[in-house]
Design an enzyme around this catalytic site. Structure first.
Site, PDB file in Angstrom:
ATOM      1  N   ARG A 165       0.946  -1.132  -0.076  1.00 32.38           N
ATOM      2  CA  ARG A 165       0.087  -0.063  -0.031  1.00 32.38           C
ATOM      3  C   ARG A 165       0.816   1.175  -0.102  1.00 32.38           C
ATOM      4  O   ARG A 165       0.578   2.136   0.673  1.00 32.38           O
ATOM      5  CB  ARG A 165      -0.748   0.023   1.218  1.00 32.38           C
ATOM      6  N   SER A 237     -10.561   1.086   4.055  1.00 35.27           N
ATOM      7  CA  SER A 237      -9.826   1.120   5.151  1.00 35.27           C
ATOM      8  C   SER A 237      -9.160   2.239   5.680  1.00 35.27           C
ATOM      9  O   SER A 237      -8.526   3.116   4.859  1.00 35.27           O
ATOM     10  CB  SER A 237      -8.569   0.006   5.123  1.00 35.27           C
ATOM     11  N   GLU A 337      -4.520   5.320   6.195  1.00 34.27           N
ATOM     12  CA  GLU A 337      -4.224   4.977   4.881  1.00 34.27           C
ATOM     13  C   GLU A 337      -4.703   6.075   3.805  1.00 34.27           C
ATOM     14  O   GLU A 337      -4.000   6.436   3.108  1.00 34.27           O
ATOM     15  CB  GLU A 337      -5.141   3.577   4.590  1.00 34.27           C
TER      16      GLU A 337
HETATM   17  P1  FAD Z   1      -8.254   9.891  -4.820  1.00 35.37           P
HETATM   18  O1  FAD Z   1      -8.873   9.210  -3.560  1.00 35.37           O
HETATM   19  O2  FAD Z   1      -9.069  10.768  -5.681  1.00 35.37           O
HETATM   20  O3  FAD Z   1      -6.874   9.986  -4.622  1.00 35.37           O
HETATM   21  C1  FAD Z   1      -5.963   9.284  -3.781  1.00 35.37           C
HETATM   22  C2  FAD Z   1      -4.788   9.914  -3.515  1.00 35.37           C
HETATM   23  O4  FAD Z   1      -4.010   9.691  -5.047  1.00 35.37           O
HETATM   24  C3  FAD Z   1      -4.553  11.483  -3.609  1.00 35.37           C
HETATM   25  O5  FAD Z   1      -3.403  11.545  -2.653  1.00 35.37           O
HETATM   26  C4  FAD Z   1      -4.655  11.982  -4.777  1.00 35.37           C
HETATM   27  O6  FAD Z   1      -3.886  13.530  -4.936  1.00 35.37           O
HETATM   28  C5  FAD Z   1      -3.700  10.899  -5.423  1.00 35.37           C
HETATM   29  N1  FAD Z   1      -4.087  10.896  -6.990  1.00 35.37           N
HETATM   30  C6  FAD Z   1      -5.240  10.434  -7.390  1.00 35.37           C
HETATM   31  N2  FAD Z   1      -5.212  10.430  -8.903  1.00 35.37           N
HETATM   32  C7  FAD Z   1      -3.975  10.837  -9.387  1.00 35.37           C
HETATM   33  C8  FAD Z   1      -3.258  10.946 -10.559  1.00 35.37           C
HETATM   34  N3  FAD Z   1      -3.788  10.684 -11.545  1.00 35.37           N
HETATM   35  N4  FAD Z   1      -2.026  11.341 -10.364  1.00 35.37           N
HETATM   36  C9  FAD Z   1      -1.452  11.651  -9.215  1.00 35.37           C
HETATM   37  N5  FAD Z   1      -2.100  11.524  -8.038  1.00 35.37           N
HETATM   38  C10 FAD Z   1      -3.392  11.030  -7.937  1.00 35.37           C
HETATM   39  N6  FAD Z   1      -7.922   0.259  -1.855  1.00 35.37           N
HETATM   40  C11 FAD Z   1      -7.167  -0.856  -1.967  1.00 35.37           C
HETATM   41  O7  FAD Z   1      -5.816  -0.849  -2.198  1.00 35.37           O
HETATM   42  N7  FAD Z   1      -7.772  -1.991  -1.788  1.00 35.37           N
HETATM   43  C12 FAD Z   1      -9.029  -2.236  -1.616  1.00 35.37           C
HETATM   44  O8  FAD Z   1      -9.710  -3.243  -1.749  1.00 35.37           O
HETATM   45  C13 FAD Z   1      -9.817  -0.942  -1.564  1.00 35.37           C
HETATM   46  N8  FAD Z   1     -11.190  -1.197  -1.395  1.00 35.37           N
HETATM   47  C14 FAD Z   1     -11.818   0.141  -0.971  1.00 35.37           C
HETATM   48  C15 FAD Z   1     -13.166   0.049  -0.703  1.00 35.37           C
HETATM   49  C16 FAD Z   1     -13.942   1.039  -0.434  1.00 35.37           C
HETATM   50  C17 FAD Z   1     -15.446   0.907  -0.162  1.00 35.37           C
HETATM   51  C18 FAD Z   1     -13.447   2.402  -0.610  1.00 35.37           C
HETATM   52  C19 FAD Z   1     -14.309   3.577  -0.559  1.00 35.37           C
HETATM   53  C20 FAD Z   1     -12.142   2.432  -0.661  1.00 35.37           C
HETATM   54  C21 FAD Z   1     -11.209   1.285  -1.061  1.00 35.37           C
HETATM   55  N9  FAD Z   1     -10.063   1.479  -1.398  1.00 35.37           N
HETATM   56  C22 FAD Z   1      -9.100   0.094  -1.460  1.00 35.37           C
HETATM   57  C23 FAD Z   1      -9.132   2.685  -1.341  1.00 35.37           C
HETATM   58  C24 FAD Z   1      -9.521   3.248  -2.849  1.00 35.37           C
HETATM   59  O9  FAD Z   1     -10.477   3.100  -3.645  1.00 35.37           O
HETATM   60  C25 FAD Z   1      -8.105   3.134  -3.510  1.00 35.37           C
HETATM   61  O10 FAD Z   1      -6.844   3.624  -2.930  1.00 35.37           O
HETATM   62  C26 FAD Z   1      -8.111   4.138  -5.103  1.00 35.37           C
HETATM   63  O11 FAD Z   1      -6.906   3.393  -5.759  1.00 35.37           O
HETATM   64  C27 FAD Z   1      -8.036   5.517  -4.805  1.00 35.37           C
HETATM   65  O12 FAD Z   1      -8.479   5.985  -6.168  1.00 35.37           O
HETATM   66  P2  FAD Z   1      -9.044   7.395  -6.288  1.00 35.37           P
HETATM   67  O13 FAD Z   1      -9.272   7.551  -7.737  1.00 35.37           O
HETATM   68  O14 FAD Z   1     -10.365   7.555  -5.492  1.00 35.37           O
HETATM   69  O15 FAD Z   1      -8.130   8.298  -5.799  1.00 35.37           O
HETATM   70  P1  NAP Z   2      -9.986 -10.618   5.130  1.00 40.51           P
HETATM   71  O1  NAP Z   2     -10.072 -11.368   3.954  1.00 40.51           O
HETATM   72  O2  NAP Z   2     -11.027 -10.418   6.223  1.00 40.51           O
HETATM   73  O3  NAP Z   2      -8.824 -10.599   5.887  1.00 40.51           O
HETATM   74  C1  NAP Z   2      -8.540  -9.884   7.005  1.00 40.51           C
HETATM   75  C2  NAP Z   2      -6.791  -9.308   6.892  1.00 40.51           C
HETATM   76  O4  NAP Z   2      -6.109 -10.263   6.840  1.00 40.51           O
HETATM   77  C3  NAP Z   2      -6.726  -8.561   5.582  1.00 40.51           C
HETATM   78  O5  NAP Z   2      -6.516  -7.215   6.074  1.00 40.51           O
HETATM   79  C4  NAP Z   2      -5.578  -9.371   4.951  1.00 40.51           C
HETATM   80  O6  NAP Z   2      -4.552  -8.168   4.340  1.00 40.51           O
HETATM   81  C5  NAP Z   2      -5.037 -10.172   5.752  1.00 40.51           C
HETATM   82  N1  NAP Z   2      -5.187 -11.567   5.124  1.00 40.51           N
HETATM   83  C6  NAP Z   2      -5.967 -12.603   5.014  1.00 40.51           C
HETATM   84  N2  NAP Z   2      -5.713 -13.573   4.600  1.00 40.51           N
HETATM   85  C7  NAP Z   2      -4.237 -13.369   4.158  1.00 40.51           C
HETATM   86  C8  NAP Z   2      -3.387 -14.231   3.566  1.00 40.51           C
HETATM   87  N3  NAP Z   2      -3.429 -15.367   3.112  1.00 40.51           N
HETATM   88  N4  NAP Z   2      -2.192 -13.735   3.295  1.00 40.51           N
HETATM   89  C9  NAP Z   2      -1.713 -12.358   3.624  1.00 40.51           C
HETATM   90  N5  NAP Z   2      -2.656 -11.717   4.340  1.00 40.51           N
HETATM   91  C10 NAP Z   2      -4.102 -12.064   4.406  1.00 40.51           C
HETATM   92  O7  NAP Z   2     -10.080  -9.038   4.787  1.00 40.51           O
HETATM   93  P2  NAP Z   2     -11.228  -8.161   4.250  1.00 40.51           P
HETATM   94  O8  NAP Z   2     -11.271  -6.749   5.113  1.00 40.51           O
HETATM   95  O9  NAP Z   2     -12.665  -8.501   4.096  1.00 40.51           O
HETATM   96  O10 NAP Z   2     -10.598  -7.293   2.929  1.00 40.51           O
HETATM   97  C11 NAP Z   2     -10.483  -8.159   1.860  1.00 40.51           C
HETATM   98  C12 NAP Z   2      -9.184  -7.652   0.925  1.00 40.51           C
HETATM   99  O11 NAP Z   2      -9.780  -6.437   0.306  1.00 40.51           O
HETATM  100  C13 NAP Z   2      -8.110  -7.429   1.644  1.00 40.51           C
HETATM  101  O12 NAP Z   2      -6.989  -7.834   0.756  1.00 40.51           O
HETATM  102  C14 NAP Z   2      -8.178  -5.838   1.867  1.00 40.51           C
HETATM  103  O13 NAP Z   2      -6.728  -5.328   1.888  1.00 40.51           O
HETATM  104  C15 NAP Z   2      -9.074  -5.467   0.714  1.00 40.51           C
HETATM  105  N6  NAP Z   2      -9.799  -4.107   1.148  1.00 40.51           N
HETATM  106  C16 NAP Z   2      -9.081  -3.073   1.131  1.00 40.51           C
HETATM  107  C17 NAP Z   2      -9.591  -1.737   1.422  1.00 40.51           C
HETATM  108  C18 NAP Z   2      -8.879  -0.582   1.536  1.00 40.51           C
HETATM  109  O14 NAP Z   2      -9.247   0.525   1.524  1.00 40.51           O
HETATM  110  N7  NAP Z   2      -7.432  -0.376   1.392  1.00 40.51           N
HETATM  111  C19 NAP Z   2     -10.958  -1.783   1.831  1.00 40.51           C
HETATM  112  C20 NAP Z   2     -11.398  -2.937   1.775  1.00 40.51           C
HETATM  113  C21 NAP Z   2     -10.955  -4.369   1.323  1.00 40.51           C
HETATM  114  P3  NAP Z   2      -4.334  -7.336   3.378  1.00 40.51           P
HETATM  115  O15 NAP Z   2      -5.314  -6.141   3.720  1.00 40.51           O
HETATM  116  O16 NAP Z   2      -2.842  -7.057   3.264  1.00 40.51           O
HETATM  117  O17 NAP Z   2      -4.894  -8.128   2.099  1.00 40.51           O
END
Ligand code: FAD
Ligand code: NAP
Length: 344
Positions: A165, A237, A337
């Site tokens: 991340r 998250s 995050e």
């Molecule tokens: P923004 O929120 O608009 O921007 C995020 C950051 O990136 C800011 O700092 C912005 O300035 C910068 N940025 C955006 N676009 C550009 C660009 N073109 N050039 C330079 N900088 C830029 N993330 C995960 O990794 N895994 C997940 O499973 C996941 N699940 C999510 C679920 C939900 C319900 C929500 C709400 C969020 C989740 N996220 C997850 C977080 C998010 O969706 C991701 O990080 C996504 O990539 C953000 O994209 P955005 O276009 O909305 O970025």
């Molecule tokens: P989950 O499946 O309930 O798992 C809980 C946590 O354990 C996760 O954070 C995941 O880490 C870790 N995990 C589970 N199994 C694993 C494995 N085999 N090896 C390594 N790590 C393991 O998680 P959840 O909350 O439902 O989310 C599912 C996936 O969607 C996750 O990968 C999560 O990162 C992603 N997600 C991200 C966001 C966001 O905003 N960043 C929001 C929603 C969901 P990791 O998070 O590192 O994968």
């Protein structure tokens, strides 16, 4: 080219936490060609820049007194390189729609990343990841505008320094590089990644699911667990999963033998959701903000009462209370995050 800059633009619908904020100046960027002029406009007026994609990973603490650039550069191109697919995507394309499009073209690798909100251009910023797959697994290049070099540049995946991340765009290039296109390499043969127990369970023991089945399974788990930002504003998250040293892990396991943990480099990654759950935060509401009842990592901002100035500070206050609690109980430091913008 005349810039179509708007003034005093409402950003509430442009961030998934639905935080109230206005941009002093606002420009929708549909081509990289406008960037030199847009940046000159900002430089002449000494305006700070806010780069916006889908607004799903940021916290707006108040009005943005600078120039907000909404990156809306379109484009999807798929080239057959023989062994694999080479894909070029405009930064403004919606990520989830991109995943569907690649599957429709039998280009594999993004199935586990379905339903992540936001744009393609933001995907490298935190090296988006879910269910054992991350962007780093298929990213080839990132093209964009370097604010320091004042020219377009293409960075290789290695130059993006993708981590858990994390990327160079959160460090040395934070706020210094505007991504306008990403390049991916996708597979012709589907190879499922089923390392996460929840995904294996959802596939009910199918040892060789096809790509559509995996994508559907991920989509259905996410829909059952995660709040839809349009009905319950959130930014996914709120905290990263902390990565701790082997020594710290051993000490913690001596106290909490049941603590889940996953190998990460020389140490271990702890699920932050478990830490919050142990501290009793899951499902708690404090005023107009709270911790989601099914996924403790997701902080939410309730639609009632309607969000007003200060809502971001309520969320950040809740996050601080959670961080303090986790630090006191487990000695683990949680990191936010989403990126915070504005002084409040
Ligand atoms: P923004 O929120 O608009 O921007 C995020 C950051 O990136 C800011 O700092 C912005 O300035 C910068 N940025 C955006 N676009 C550009 C660009 N073109 N050039 C330079 N900088 C830029 N993330 C995960 O990794 N895994 C997940 O499973 C996941 N699940 C999510 C679920 C939900 C319900 C929500 C709400 C969020 C989740 N996220 C997850 C977080 C998010 O969706 C991701 O990080 C996504 O990539 C953000 O994209 P955005 O276009 O909305 O970025
Ligand atoms: P989950 O499946 O309930 O798992 C809980 C946590 O354990 C996760 O954070 C995941 O880490 C870790 N995990 C589970 N199994 C694993 C494995 N085999 N090896 C390594 N790590 C393991 O998680 P959840 O909350 O439902 O989310 C599912 C996936 O969607 C996750 O990968 C999560 O990162 C992603 N997600 C991200 C966001 C966001 O905003 N960043 C929001 C929603 C969901 P990791 O998070 O590192 O994968």
């Amino acid at each position: 080219m005349a810039l179509n800059v708007f003034e005093h633009v409402d950003l509430q619908a442009l961030n998934t936490l639905a935080l109230p904020a206005r941009a002093r100046y606002f420009l929708r960027v549909e081509t990289a060609a406008v960037l030199p002029e847009a940046l000159a406009f900002a430089a002449q007026r000494q305006l700070p820049l806010l780069v916006l994609g889908g607004g799903s990973n940021l916290i707006l603490r108040g009005d943005w007194q600078g120039l907000a650039l909404l990156i809306a550069v379109p484009g999807k191109q798929l080239d057959d390189t023989g062994e694999s697919w080479s894909v070029r995507i405009g930064a403004g394309e919606n990520w989830h729609e991109l995943v569907q499009w690649t599957l429709a073209h039998a280009a594999y690798g993004l199935e586990n990343l379905t339903l992540i909100p936001g744009t393609a251009g933001a995907a490298p910023i935190q090296n988006i990841g879910a269910y054992g797959v991350e962007l780093a697994d298929c990213l080839e290049s990132v093209r964009g505008w370097s604010i320091d070099a004042q020219c377009e540049q293409t960075l290789s995946a290695a130059q993006c320094q993708l981590g858990y991340r994390d990327s160079i765009f959160k460090h040395a290039l934070a706020g210094r590089f505007i991504i306008t296109e990403i390049g991916l390499r996708l597979r012709k043969q589907f190879a499922p990644v089923l390392t996460y127990p929840a995904l294996r369970e959802a596939l009910q023991g199918k040892s060789k699911p096809d790509a559509a089945q995996v994508e559907r399974a991920v989509r259905s788990i996410r829909q059952s667990k995660l709040p839809d930002p349009t009905t319950l504003p959130n930014a996914g998250s709120f905290f990263k999963n902390p990565v701790i040293s082997a020594t710290q892990l051993a000490n913690l396991l001596a106290l909490h033998p049941q603590m889940p943990h996953f190998a990460a480099g020389d140490g271990a990654k702890l699920p932050a959701a478990w830490l919050l759950d142990q501290c009793g935060w899951k499902g708690r509401r404090i005023g107009a903000v709270g911790v989601h009842e099914q996924q403790a990592l997701v902080l939410v901002s309730y639609l009632e009462p309607p969000a007003q100035a200060g809502r971001a500070d309520e969320l950040l206050g809740l996050a601080e209370a959670i961080k303090d609690d986790v630090a006191a109980r487990f000695g683990v430091t949680l990191e936010l995050e989403p990126t915070v913008y504005g002084a409040g």
